[in-house]
Design a protein around this motif. Structure first.
Motif, PDB file in Angstrom:
ATOM      1  N   THR A 171       0.929  -1.215  -0.048  1.00 54.45           N
ATOM      2  CA  THR A 171       0.082  -0.080  -0.153  1.00 54.45           C
ATOM      3  C   THR A 171       0.800   1.378   0.053  1.00 54.45           C
ATOM      4  OG1 THR A 171      -0.422  -0.092   2.458  1.00 54.45           O
ATOM      5  CG2 THR A 171      -1.903  -1.016   1.259  1.00 54.45           C
ATOM      6  N   ALA A 172       1.945   1.244   0.300  1.00 48.43           N
ATOM      7  CA  ALA A 172       2.809   2.519   0.355  1.00 48.43           C
ATOM      8  C   ALA A 172       3.061   2.998  -0.861  1.00 48.43           C
ATOM      9  CB  ALA A 172       4.273   2.172   1.020  1.00 48.43           C
ATOM     10  N   SER A 173       3.194   4.178  -1.034  1.00 48.44           N
ATOM     11  CA  SER A 173       3.733   5.041  -2.440  1.00 48.44           C
ATOM     12  C   SER A 173       4.981   4.986  -2.724  1.00 48.44           C
ATOM     13  CB  SER A 173       2.976   6.595  -2.246  1.00 48.44           C
ATOM     14  OG  SER A 173       3.757   7.480  -1.375  1.00 48.44           O
ATOM     15  N   ASP A 174       5.464   5.245  -3.685  1.00 41.13           N
ATOM     16  CA  ASP A 174       6.852   5.308  -3.999  1.00 41.13           C
ATOM     17  C   ASP A 174       7.879   6.013  -3.177  1.00 41.13           C
ATOM     18  OD1 ASP A 174       6.362   3.665  -6.147  1.00 41.13           O
ATOM     19  OD2 ASP A 174       6.869   4.937  -7.735  1.00 41.13           O
ATOM     20  N   ASP A 175       7.161   7.250  -2.638  1.00 41.43           N
ATOM     21  CA  ASP A 175       7.881   8.371  -1.855  1.00 41.43           C
ATOM     22  C   ASP A 175       7.906   7.715  -0.521  1.00 41.43           C
ATOM     23  OD1 ASP A 175       8.105  10.321  -3.856  1.00 41.43           O
ATOM     24  OD2 ASP A 175       6.387  11.419  -3.474  1.00 41.43           O
ATOM     25  N   GLU A 176       6.787   7.178  -0.194  1.00 38.41           N
ATOM     26  CA  GLU A 176       6.828   6.421   1.238  1.00 38.41           C
ATOM     27  C   GLU A 176       7.901   5.317   1.321  1.00 38.41           C
ATOM     28  OE1 GLU A 176       2.202   7.175   2.747  1.00 38.41           O
ATOM     29  OE2 GLU A 176       2.769   5.470   1.438  1.00 38.41           O
ATOM     30  N   VAL A 177       8.096   4.495   0.139  1.00 40.93           N
ATOM     31  CA  VAL A 177       9.183   3.525   0.198  1.00 40.93           C
ATOM     32  C   VAL A 177      10.261   4.170   0.422  1.00 40.93           C
ATOM     33  CG1 VAL A 177      10.108   1.643  -1.287  1.00 40.93           C
ATOM     34  CG2 VAL A 177       7.373   1.729  -1.061  1.00 40.93           C
ATOM     35  N   ARG A 178      10.470   5.023  -0.323  1.00 37.69           N
ATOM     36  CA  ARG A 178      12.128   5.567  -0.337  1.00 37.69           C
ATOM     37  C   ARG A 178      12.102   6.338   1.083  1.00 37.69           C
ATOM     38  NH1 ARG A 178      10.679   7.122  -5.828  1.00 37.69           N
ATOM     39  NH2 ARG A 178       9.612   9.142  -5.224  1.00 37.69           N
ATOM     40  N   GLY A 179      11.035   6.782   1.713  1.00 38.01           N
ATOM     41  CA  GLY A 179      11.232   7.478   2.873  1.00 38.01           C
ATOM     42  C   GLY A 179      11.442   6.245   4.088  1.00 38.01           C
ATOM     43  N   THR A 180      10.731   5.425   4.029  1.00 35.71           N
ATOM     44  CA  THR A 180      11.062   4.170   4.823  1.00 35.71           C
ATOM     45  C   THR A 180      12.351   3.784   4.826  1.00 35.71           C
ATOM     46  OG1 THR A 180       8.659   3.849   4.825  1.00 35.71           O
ATOM     47  CG2 THR A 180      10.195   2.111   5.714  1.00 35.71           C
ATOM     48  N   LEU A 181      12.851   3.355   3.592  1.00 33.43           N
ATOM     49  CA  LEU A 181      14.395   3.008   3.413  1.00 33.43           C
ATOM     50  C   LEU A 181      15.338   3.751   3.898  1.00 33.43           C
ATOM     51  CD1 LEU A 181      15.035  -0.132   2.106  1.00 33.43           C
ATOM     52  CD2 LEU A 181      12.509   0.771   1.915  1.00 33.43           C
ATOM     53  N   ALA A 182      15.253   4.996   3.406  1.00 33.24           N
ATOM     54  CA  ALA A 182      15.992   6.067   4.033  1.00 33.24           C
ATOM     55  C   ALA A 182      16.229   6.058   5.515  1.00 33.24           C
ATOM     56  CB  ALA A 182      15.659   7.577   3.581  1.00 33.24           C
ATOM     57  N   SER A 183      15.007   5.981   6.413  1.00 33.86           N
ATOM     58  CA  SER A 183      14.851   6.086   7.660  1.00 33.86           C
ATOM     59  C   SER A 183      15.687   4.780   8.179  1.00 33.86           C
ATOM     60  CB  SER A 183      13.519   5.974   8.143  1.00 33.86           C
ATOM     61  OG  SER A 183      13.228   5.864   9.370  1.00 33.86           O
ATOM     62  N   LEU A 184      15.288   3.476   7.627  1.00 34.21           N
ATOM     63  CA  LEU A 184      16.088   2.370   8.025  1.00 34.21           C
ATOM     64  C   LEU A 184      17.378   2.392   7.970  1.00 34.21           C
ATOM     65  CD1 LEU A 184      13.392  -0.117   6.682  1.00 34.21           C
ATOM     66  CD2 LEU A 184      13.663   0.463   8.984  1.00 34.21           C
ATOM     67  N   ALA A 185      17.855   3.065   6.784  1.00 38.21           N
ATOM     68  CA  ALA A 185      19.302   3.099   6.583  1.00 38.21           C
ATOM     69  C   ALA A 185      20.213   3.970   7.444  1.00 38.21           C
ATOM     70  CB  ALA A 185      19.880   3.533   5.030  1.00 38.21           C
ATOM     71  N   ARG A 186      19.314   5.050   8.131  1.00 36.28           N
ATOM     72  CA  ARG A 186      19.980   5.949   9.156  1.00 36.28           C
ATOM     73  C   ARG A 186      19.981   5.302  10.157  1.00 36.28           C
ATOM     74  NH1 ARG A 186      16.673   9.800   6.370  1.00 36.28           N
ATOM     75  NH2 ARG A 186      15.145   9.719   7.843  1.00 36.28           N
ATOM     76  N   SER A 187      18.999   4.579  10.436  1.00 34.46           N
ATOM     77  CA  SER A 187      19.022   3.707  11.816  1.00 34.46           C
ATOM     78  C   SER A 187      19.658   2.358  12.031  1.00 34.46           C
ATOM     79  CB  SER A 187      17.535   3.462  12.390  1.00 34.46           C
ATOM     80  OG  SER A 187      16.958   2.710  11.490  1.00 34.46           O
ATOM     81  N   ARG A 188      20.459   2.054  10.664  1.00 34.75           N
ATOM     82  CA  ARG A 188      21.066   0.750  10.452  1.00 34.75           C
ATOM     83  C   ARG A 188      19.882  -0.300  10.879  1.00 34.75           C
ATOM     84  NH1 ARG A 188      27.060   1.985  13.251  1.00 34.75           N
ATOM     85  NH2 ARG A 188      27.416   3.928  11.755  1.00 34.75           N
ATOM     86  N   ARG A 189      18.897  -0.496  10.299  1.00 35.78           N
ATOM     87  CA  ARG A 189      18.024  -1.386  10.467  1.00 35.78           C
ATOM     88  C   ARG A 189      17.545  -1.921   8.994  1.00 35.78           C
ATOM     89  NH1 ARG A 189      13.182   0.025  13.974  1.00 35.78           N
ATOM     90  NH2 ARG A 189      13.003  -2.231  14.032  1.00 35.78           N
ATOM     91  N   LEU A 190      18.333  -1.938   8.091  1.00 37.02           N
ATOM     92  CA  LEU A 190      17.967  -2.345   6.699  1.00 37.02           C
ATOM     93  C   LEU A 190      18.223  -3.862   6.782  1.00 37.02           C
ATOM     94  CD1 LEU A 190      19.578   0.043   4.005  1.00 37.02           C
ATOM     95  CD2 LEU A 190      17.130  -0.431   4.360  1.00 37.02           C
ATOM     96  N   ALA A 191      19.019  -4.213   7.492  1.00 36.53           N
ATOM     97  CA  ALA A 191      19.231  -5.723   7.765  1.00 36.53           C
ATOM     98  C   ALA A 191      17.922  -6.577   8.025  1.00 36.53           C
ATOM     99  CB  ALA A 191      20.630  -6.172   8.599  1.00 36.53           C
ATOM    100  N   GLU A 192      17.516  -5.782   9.199  1.00 36.39           N
ATOM    101  CA  GLU A 192      15.856  -6.324   9.560  1.00 36.39           C
ATOM    102  C   GLU A 192      15.091  -6.476   8.717  1.00 36.39           C
ATOM    103  OE1 GLU A 192      14.690  -4.218  13.269  1.00 36.39           O
ATOM    104  OE2 GLU A 192      16.620  -3.867  13.918  1.00 36.39           O
ATOM    105  N   LEU A 193      14.780  -5.598   7.691  1.00 36.83           N
ATOM    106  CA  LEU A 193      13.818  -5.623   6.821  1.00 36.83           C
ATOM    107  C   LEU A 193      14.056  -6.786   5.706  1.00 36.83           C
ATOM    108  CD1 LEU A 193      11.412  -4.599   5.141  1.00 36.83           C
ATOM    109  CD2 LEU A 193      13.206  -2.954   4.096  1.00 36.83           C
ATOM    110  N   TYR A 194      15.640  -7.043   5.342  1.00 37.41           N
ATOM    111  CA  TYR A 194      15.871  -8.001   4.316  1.00 37.41           C
ATOM    112  C   TYR A 194      15.741  -9.187   5.084  1.00 37.41           C
ATOM    113  CZ  TYR A 194      17.851  -3.859   2.074  1.00 37.41           C
ATOM    114  OH  TYR A 194      18.211  -2.851   1.542  1.00 37.41           O
ATOM    115  N   ASP A 195      16.157  -9.522   6.160  1.00 37.89           N
ATOM    116  CA  ASP A 195      15.984 -10.694   6.998  1.00 37.89           C
ATOM    117  C   ASP A 195      14.613 -11.220   7.061  1.00 37.89           C
ATOM    118  OD1 ASP A 195      16.952 -13.213   8.475  1.00 37.89           O
ATOM    119  OD2 ASP A 195      15.740 -12.047  10.104  1.00 37.89           O
TER     120      ASP A 195
END
Length: 375
Positions: free
Chosen positions: A12-36
């Motif tokens: 349901t997220a828009s492209d902007d929301e997807v990019r914003g979420t990924l940027a936020s996860l990258a800053r908090s170093r939580r991208l690995a959690e999403l991928y896992d």
């Protein structure tokens, strides 16, 4: 990273929301959690395609694990190639008047929203009779497929029921295409199967491509059986359930799919899908669209082995045979090296169990027979 966050990102997220979420996860170093989380729920390739569409900067850092093709050094064919192959194989046999239909991935994926990618590792075809099965097996041989595992039982009429797993190995592209053929039943685990009644075949409907597929209610039951076979409930299963339940049909299996559906597991899927709102719930007819006030904790995938139904003493078990030779010929059974050996028009197989144990399970009465007894 809660389960609902991943589903919102995919559905349901828009492209902007997807990019914003990924940027936020990258800053908090939580991208690995999403991928896992995506990997453990068989949604890695779904997430990859979503990130590509949103043109996420970090997409190059996300590489799903290789889709192992079951043979060292080979990878699975793409989902698009598998879907195309399944359509071609089914159309050839249907044109010759044989009773069969596509099942599982191909029949669910075409119902997904256009912006959601559904990955599949193989393709599955159900055949109505032993005769239809033999013709399909021969057709696969002509297309370069090799039989691997034969899990079968004898019906009351001394006809085969069960499944055959086969693979086509593309040495040039270093990829494999796997196919499972069902013979009158859907395997539920290594020793059990649920029989398709006549009404299942009478209720077939065409896919967008024109190939036959089970009715929506039957596809739901097949999904429930698949979850029971795996013993694990994944977020991908909930998306499948939601998509199948969104087409204006009542979200319950019909008698056409078999009266012995695992209702406890079905109710678990329905309840879990409704709980994960609004992302998955929006795909279901009659589900409230309001956001959940409470963040759903990380839970999936979860074990559902306790929901497996006990094996009935009256149900004939499946016996597993492994391909041991390309020798083909008239159907015959024999004993070799302490194993029950079956020769078929598409290869020779030996039982995993000893000859005595396999024979006792396969031939449950003195009136049952399969092929001839020549060696």
């Amino acid at each position: 990273m809660p389960d609902e966050a991943l589903l919102t990102l995919l559905l349901t997220a828009s492209d902007d929301e997807v990019r914003g979420t990924l940027a936020s996860l990258a800053r908090s170093r939580r991208l690995a959690e999403l991928y896992d989380l995506a990997e453990r729920n068989d949604l890695s390739y779904c997430l990859l395609e979503r990130l590509k569409r949103a043109e996420v900067d970090a997409v190059d850092k996300f590489t799903p694990p290789p889709d192992d093709g079951g043979i060292l050094g080979y990878l699975n064919a793409s989902a698009d190639l598998l879907r195309q192959e399944s359509l071609e194989v089914a159309s050839i046999l249907r044109a010759e008047g044989h009773n069969l239909c596509l099942v599982k991935g191909a029949t669910v994926g075409e119902l997904y929203p256009e912006h959601v990618h559904r990955h599949q590792n193989d393709f599955d075809i159900a055949t109505r009779s032993e005769e239809d099965f033999f013709e399909l097996a021969r057709a696969l041989l002509h297309r370069g497929y090799l039989p691997r595992v034969f899990a079968i039982r004898l019906s009351e009429r001394n006809t085969l029921e069960g499944s055959l797993s086969a693979v086509r190995i593309d040495t040039e592209c270093k990829q494999t295409l796997w196919c499972d053929i069902w013979i009158g039943v859907q395997p539920v685990n290594r020793s059990r199967a649920r029989k398709f009644p006549v009404s299942f075949w009478q209720a077939l409907v065409p896919l967008k491509t024109g190939e036959p597929a089970p009715a929506i209610s039957s596809r739901i039951t097949i999904l429930v059986n698949e979850v029971e076979e795996r013993g694990i409930l994944r977020l991908k299963d909930l998306i499948d359930f939601a998509v199948l339940s969104s087409l204006g049909h009542r979200a319950q299996p019909s008698e056409a799919a078999g009266a012995d559906c695992n209702w406890k597991l079905f109710n678990l899927l329905r309840g879990a899908t409704k709980e994960l709102t609004p992302s998955v719930g929006r795909l279901m007819v009659g589900t409230p669209l309001g956001s959940s006030r409470h963040s759903i904790e990380l839970r999936y995938p979860i074990s559902v082995s306790e929901f497996a139904e006990p094996v009935s003493e009256h149900e004939a078990p499946l016996v597993r045979f492994l391909a041991v030779s390309s020798e083909r010929g008239r159907t015959a059974c024999s004993e070799a090296y302490g194993r029950l050996v079956i020769r078929t028009p598409f290869g020779t197989f030996a039982s995993e169990l000893s000859y005595d144990a396999a024979s006792e399970r396969f031939f449950r009465s003195k009136d049952q027979y399969f092929g001839t007894s020549d060696s």
